[in-house]
Design a protein around this motif. Sequence first.
Motif, PDB file in Angstrom:
ATOM      1  N   ILE A  33      -4.385 -10.288  13.479  1.00  0.00           N
ATOM      2  CA  ILE A  33      -4.364 -11.786  13.458  1.00  0.00           C
ATOM      3  C   ILE A  33      -4.909 -12.274  12.139  1.00  0.00           C
ATOM      4  CG2 ILE A  33      -4.666 -14.046  14.238  1.00  0.00           C
ATOM      5  CD1 ILE A  33      -4.402 -12.528  16.974  1.00  0.00           C
ATOM      6  N   SER A  34      -6.112 -11.776  11.778  1.00  0.00           N
ATOM      7  CA  SER A  34      -6.831 -12.215  10.492  1.00  0.00           C
ATOM      8  C   SER A  34      -5.981 -11.758   9.278  1.00  0.00           C
ATOM      9  CB  SER A  34      -8.186 -11.608  10.462  1.00  0.00           C
ATOM     10  OG  SER A  34      -8.883 -11.722   9.352  1.00  0.00           O
ATOM     11  N   ARG A  35      -5.773 -10.557   8.962  1.00  0.00           N
ATOM     12  CA  ARG A  35      -4.870 -10.281   7.904  1.00  0.00           C
ATOM     13  C   ARG A  35      -3.488 -11.013   7.717  1.00  0.00           C
ATOM     14  NH1 ARG A  35      -3.841  -3.639   8.359  1.00  0.00           N
ATOM     15  NH2 ARG A  35      -2.361  -3.709  10.173  1.00  0.00           N
ATOM     16  N   CYS A  36      -2.794 -11.151   8.875  1.00  0.00           N
ATOM     17  CA  CYS A  36      -1.692 -11.676   8.857  1.00  0.00           C
ATOM     18  C   CYS A  36      -1.699 -13.239   8.321  1.00  0.00           C
ATOM     19  CB  CYS A  36      -0.773 -11.773  10.099  1.00  0.00           C
ATOM     20  SG  CYS A  36      -0.211  -9.935  10.383  1.00  0.00           S
ATOM     21  N   SER A  37      -2.991 -13.827   8.699  1.00  0.00           N
ATOM     22  CA  SER A  37      -3.240 -15.378   8.423  1.00  0.00           C
ATOM     23  C   SER A  37      -3.080 -15.524   6.911  1.00  0.00           C
ATOM     24  CB  SER A  37      -4.753 -15.547   8.929  1.00  0.00           C
ATOM     25  OG  SER A  37      -5.538 -15.227   8.150  1.00  0.00           O
ATOM     26  N   VAL A  97       4.700  -1.729   4.612  1.00  0.00           N
ATOM     27  CA  VAL A  97       3.410  -2.115   3.892  1.00  0.00           C
ATOM     28  C   VAL A  97       2.247  -1.259   4.610  1.00  0.00           C
ATOM     29  CG1 VAL A  97       1.902  -3.659   2.946  1.00  0.00           C
ATOM     30  CG2 VAL A  97       4.341  -4.179   3.305  1.00  0.00           C
ATOM     31  N   ASN A  98       1.489  -0.279   3.956  1.00  0.00           N
ATOM     32  CA  ASN A  98       0.326  -0.044   4.189  1.00  0.00           C
ATOM     33  C   ASN A  98      -0.630  -0.312   3.300  1.00  0.00           C
ATOM     34  OD1 ASN A  98      -1.988   1.857   4.775  1.00  0.00           O
ATOM     35  ND2 ASN A  98      -0.743   3.618   5.231  1.00  0.00           N
ATOM     36  N   PRO A  99      -1.408  -1.323   3.606  1.00  0.00           N
ATOM     37  CA  PRO A  99      -2.569  -1.964   2.903  1.00  0.00           C
ATOM     38  C   PRO A  99      -3.778  -1.368   2.892  1.00  0.00           C
ATOM     39  CG  PRO A  99      -2.265  -3.305   5.051  1.00  0.00           C
ATOM     40  CD  PRO A  99      -1.303  -2.235   4.939  1.00  0.00           C
ATOM     41  N   SER A 100      -3.995  -0.135   2.173  1.00  0.00           N
ATOM     42  CA  SER A 100      -5.079   0.573   2.296  1.00  0.00           C
ATOM     43  C   SER A 100      -5.521   1.176   0.902  1.00  0.00           C
ATOM     44  CB  SER A 100      -4.627   1.860   2.861  1.00  0.00           C
ATOM     45  OG  SER A 100      -5.184   2.838   2.907  1.00  0.00           O
ATOM     46  N   LEU A 101      -6.553   1.722   1.176  1.00  0.00           N
ATOM     47  CA  LEU A 101      -7.316   2.325  -0.109  1.00  0.00           C
ATOM     48  C   LEU A 101      -6.629   3.556  -0.644  1.00  0.00           C
ATOM     49  CD1 LEU A 101     -10.976   1.604   0.694  1.00  0.00           C
ATOM     50  CD2 LEU A 101      -9.932   0.441  -1.158  1.00  0.00           C
ATOM     51  N   SER A 102      -5.790   3.993   0.332  1.00  0.00           N
ATOM     52  CA  SER A 102      -5.269   5.511  -0.072  1.00  0.00           C
ATOM     53  C   SER A 102      -3.863   5.504   0.255  1.00  0.00           C
ATOM     54  CB  SER A 102      -6.076   6.397   0.956  1.00  0.00           C
ATOM     55  OG  SER A 102      -5.350   7.727   0.865  1.00  0.00           O
ATOM     56  N   THR A 103      -3.120   6.155  -0.472  1.00  0.00           N
ATOM     57  CA  THR A 103      -1.728   6.500  -0.401  1.00  0.00           C
ATOM     58  C   THR A 103      -1.701   7.978   0.096  1.00  0.00           C
ATOM     59  OG1 THR A 103      -1.314   7.212  -2.670  1.00  0.00           O
ATOM     60  CG2 THR A 103      -0.929   4.960  -2.131  1.00  0.00           C
ATOM     61  N   GLU A 104      -2.813   8.564   0.150  1.00  0.00           N
ATOM     62  CA  GLU A 104      -2.791   9.794   0.434  1.00  0.00           C
ATOM     63  C   GLU A 104      -2.759  10.358   1.991  1.00  0.00           C
ATOM     64  OE1 GLU A 104      -2.769  14.193  -0.695  1.00  0.00           O
ATOM     65  OE2 GLU A 104      -2.302  12.281  -1.769  1.00  0.00           O
ATOM     66  N   ALA A 105      -3.678   9.460   2.727  1.00  0.00           N
ATOM     67  CA  ALA A 105      -3.922   9.700   4.158  1.00  0.00           C
ATOM     68  C   ALA A 105      -2.614   9.879   5.043  1.00  0.00           C
ATOM     69  CB  ALA A 105      -4.841   8.585   4.675  1.00  0.00           C
ATOM     70  N   TYR A 142      -1.744  -3.861  -2.497  1.00  0.00           N
ATOM     71  CA  TYR A 142      -1.202  -4.462  -1.474  1.00  0.00           C
ATOM     72  C   TYR A 142      -2.316  -4.666  -0.104  1.00  0.00           C
ATOM     73  CZ  TYR A 142       2.731  -3.145  -3.958  1.00  0.00           C
ATOM     74  OH  TYR A 142       3.690  -3.198  -4.978  1.00  0.00           O
ATOM     75  N   ILE A 143      -3.560  -4.616  -0.467  1.00  0.00           N
ATOM     76  CA  ILE A 143      -4.589  -5.073   0.670  1.00  0.00           C
ATOM     77  C   ILE A 143      -4.771  -6.460   0.616  1.00  0.00           C
ATOM     78  CG2 ILE A 143      -7.216  -5.028   0.802  1.00  0.00           C
ATOM     79  CD1 ILE A 143      -7.351  -2.141  -0.301  1.00  0.00           C
ATOM     80  N   ILE A 144      -4.654  -6.784   1.960  1.00  0.00           N
ATOM     81  CA  ILE A 144      -4.517  -8.261   2.339  1.00  0.00           C
ATOM     82  C   ILE A 144      -5.697  -8.752   2.288  1.00  0.00           C
ATOM     83  CG2 ILE A 144      -3.401  -9.841   3.839  1.00  0.00           C
ATOM     84  CD1 ILE A 144      -1.552  -7.634   4.596  1.00  0.00           C
ATOM     85  N   LEU A 145      -6.180 -10.008   1.614  1.00  0.00           N
ATOM     86  CA  LEU A 145      -7.444 -10.527   1.709  1.00  0.00           C
ATOM     87  C   LEU A 145      -7.229 -11.815   2.026  1.00  0.00           C
ATOM     88  CD1 LEU A 145      -9.564  -9.223  -1.167  1.00  0.00           C
ATOM     89  CD2 LEU A 145      -9.765  -8.660   1.121  1.00  0.00           C
ATOM     90  N   ARG A 146      -7.975 -12.693   2.701  1.00  0.00           N
ATOM     91  CA  ARG A 146      -7.691 -14.030   2.862  1.00  0.00           C
ATOM     92  C   ARG A 146      -8.175 -14.880   1.622  1.00  0.00           C
ATOM     93  NH1 ARG A 146     -11.278 -15.150   8.343  1.00  0.00           N
ATOM     94  NH2 ARG A 146     -12.703 -13.444   7.447  1.00  0.00           N
ATOM     95  N   GLY A 204     -14.015  -4.421  -8.866  1.00  0.00           N
ATOM     96  CA  GLY A 204     -12.592  -4.016  -9.415  1.00  0.00           C
ATOM     97  C   GLY A 204     -11.819  -3.046  -8.398  1.00  0.00           C
ATOM     98  N   VAL A 205     -12.230  -2.738  -7.262  1.00  0.00           N
ATOM     99  CA  VAL A 205     -11.595  -1.852  -6.482  1.00  0.00           C
ATOM    100  C   VAL A 205     -10.360  -2.717  -6.008  1.00  0.00           C
ATOM    101  CG1 VAL A 205     -11.543  -0.663  -4.096  1.00  0.00           C
ATOM    102  CG2 VAL A 205     -13.237  -0.450  -5.876  1.00  0.00           C
ATOM    103  N   ILE A 206     -10.610  -3.867  -5.502  1.00  0.00           N
ATOM    104  CA  ILE A 206      -9.626  -4.669  -4.999  1.00  0.00           C
ATOM    105  C   ILE A 206      -9.359  -6.055  -5.724  1.00  0.00           C
ATOM    106  CG2 ILE A 206      -8.653  -5.760  -2.784  1.00  0.00           C
ATOM    107  CD1 ILE A 206     -10.496  -4.324  -1.211  1.00  0.00           C
ATOM    108  N   ASP A 207      -8.319  -6.221  -6.089  1.00  0.00           N
ATOM    109  CA  ASP A 207      -7.806  -7.569  -6.967  1.00  0.00           C
ATOM    110  C   ASP A 207      -7.506  -8.659  -6.187  1.00  0.00           C
ATOM    111  OD1 ASP A 207      -5.185  -7.275  -6.395  1.00  0.00           O
ATOM    112  OD2 ASP A 207      -4.848  -6.895  -8.332  1.00  0.00           O
ATOM    113  N   GLY A 208      -7.014  -8.561  -4.799  1.00  0.00           N
ATOM    114  CA  GLY A 208      -7.000  -9.818  -4.047  1.00  0.00           C
ATOM    115  C   GLY A 208      -5.607 -10.426  -4.244  1.00  0.00           C
ATOM    116  N   LEU A 209      -4.767  -9.658  -4.730  1.00  0.00           N
ATOM    117  CA  LEU A 209      -3.419 -10.387  -4.758  1.00  0.00           C
ATOM    118  C   LEU A 209      -2.394  -9.491  -4.156  1.00  0.00           C
ATOM    119  CD1 LEU A 209      -3.531 -10.739  -8.905  1.00  0.00           C
ATOM    120  CD2 LEU A 209      -4.118 -12.243  -6.991  1.00  0.00           C
TER     121      LEU A 209
END
Length: 483
Positions: free
Chosen positions: A18-22, A114-122, A139-143, A310-315
């Motif tokens: 629910i949090s990330r979908c918000s 969408v896999n909003p993750s740090l890894s495309t390998e797992a 594609y990491i989802i941030l509020r 710089g790991v996550i730009d938030g967009l």
Amino acid sequence: MRALIFTEGGSQIGLGHISRCSSLYDELLDREIEVEFIINSDTSQIEIIKNKQYKVINWLSKEFLTNYIKQSDYCIVDSYLASQDLYLVISNQSKKSLFIDDNGRIEYPEGIVVNPSLSTEAVKYPINDTNCYLLGTKYIILRSPFIQVNRENINPQVKEVLITLGGSDIHNLTPSILNRLGNKNSEITFNVVIGSAFNNIEEIKSFSSKNINFYENVSAREMKSIMLRSDFAITAAGQTIYELLATQTPFIPIKVIDNQHYNLLALKECNLIETALEYNDTFFSEKLIFEFENLMKFSTRAEWVKKYKGVIDGLGSRRIIETLLSGEIMEKEYFLRKVKDEDIFDVFQLSNEDYVRKHSINTTKIDWQDHKVWFQNIIKSDNQVFFVVTDYTDRFLGQLRYKIEDKSAIVSISFGKTIVGKGLSKELLKKSIELIYEERNELENIIAYVSNDNIASKKLFEKVGFILHESNNSLFRYVYSFK
């Protein structure tokens, strides 16, 4: 136009979905699109979305979905409970569907995955023509309050520590942590965040002390403020880890539910943690104290803060919604541009894909620290011309790099799964050759080294006009001549 977000959350499964979908809800609302949450939950009041339009109902039935979804609706699904049949109903009933996935749980029907993750390998996904895959850090989802935050300073001495076990403390860990750490560290203020689905609030509050502050049902802005005040955090390994990375808050992650397994794998893969705790570990308390004492050191915290920047730009939310509303990726809307500093993580992830390493001269996996040094040297070098492939949302899709040696350029290519097999490699390679010759018209040829078993690459270079000049047992040398 209407968008429906189907998800779940409650006292036993937490509120991470629910949090990330918000955040996706807010992005849709900013575009003046009517949007509604459809939530399968064991509670009717959900504090984190109290100002949003939502309906609490068990939507896990074909009858409900068929009657509720209109052919003009855009649908987003974030679920661990829905069956493949239900996903198929949503895909067929809606104008377009987007599925959020953390672990390759099912084979998804037509739509955007969408896999909003740090890894495309797992997680490995099938390459097909019915799905568009949005994978990795972009594609990491941030509020919204967590977008492009900067931690201004690092305290020499630890003053405040955050304890946050998500929306529901299903294993009653907070009292145990306070019992182990609170009284023994009276000089430290412990900021304890209590989620709306906690069943142990009274027990937690029984640890009343001058050095313990309790925060109930905090907003995203309040959470950001608490994180930035805290010198480090003890956290469940769910959605909160991304907000901690965004605020550059060092943390001790605890796996409290099985679906957090891939989060921890990705953190380790990217060298963003050294150790993860598991709630049911026999030596949980001892390991927690060890990690706690390690983060009391200024040098340790300073190192993690530096790594997190710089790991996550938030967009991520913006990119996801743009893709959902704009349609599938258009074959004629791929672009080549010069590499930028912010591409460092995407280049690292693609370079470490199994299918890329398999056909590389050096097949060993790349270390993140080594990659950072290499990347900075590459983008600063006058002897490297580095292009990346993007789509109209600036999504990273591949790379073409040229190393200049005298009047020759050695080309290195790797493309992401989204464009592999779509017949675009030839056009992208030809375009990059045109661009590099415009920039370096003193070049006489381009050289490509291809492993003996890489049939696809051999065919690609031959189609573009490269000629096989020599080979040994394992490596072929192709040359493209300008003269």
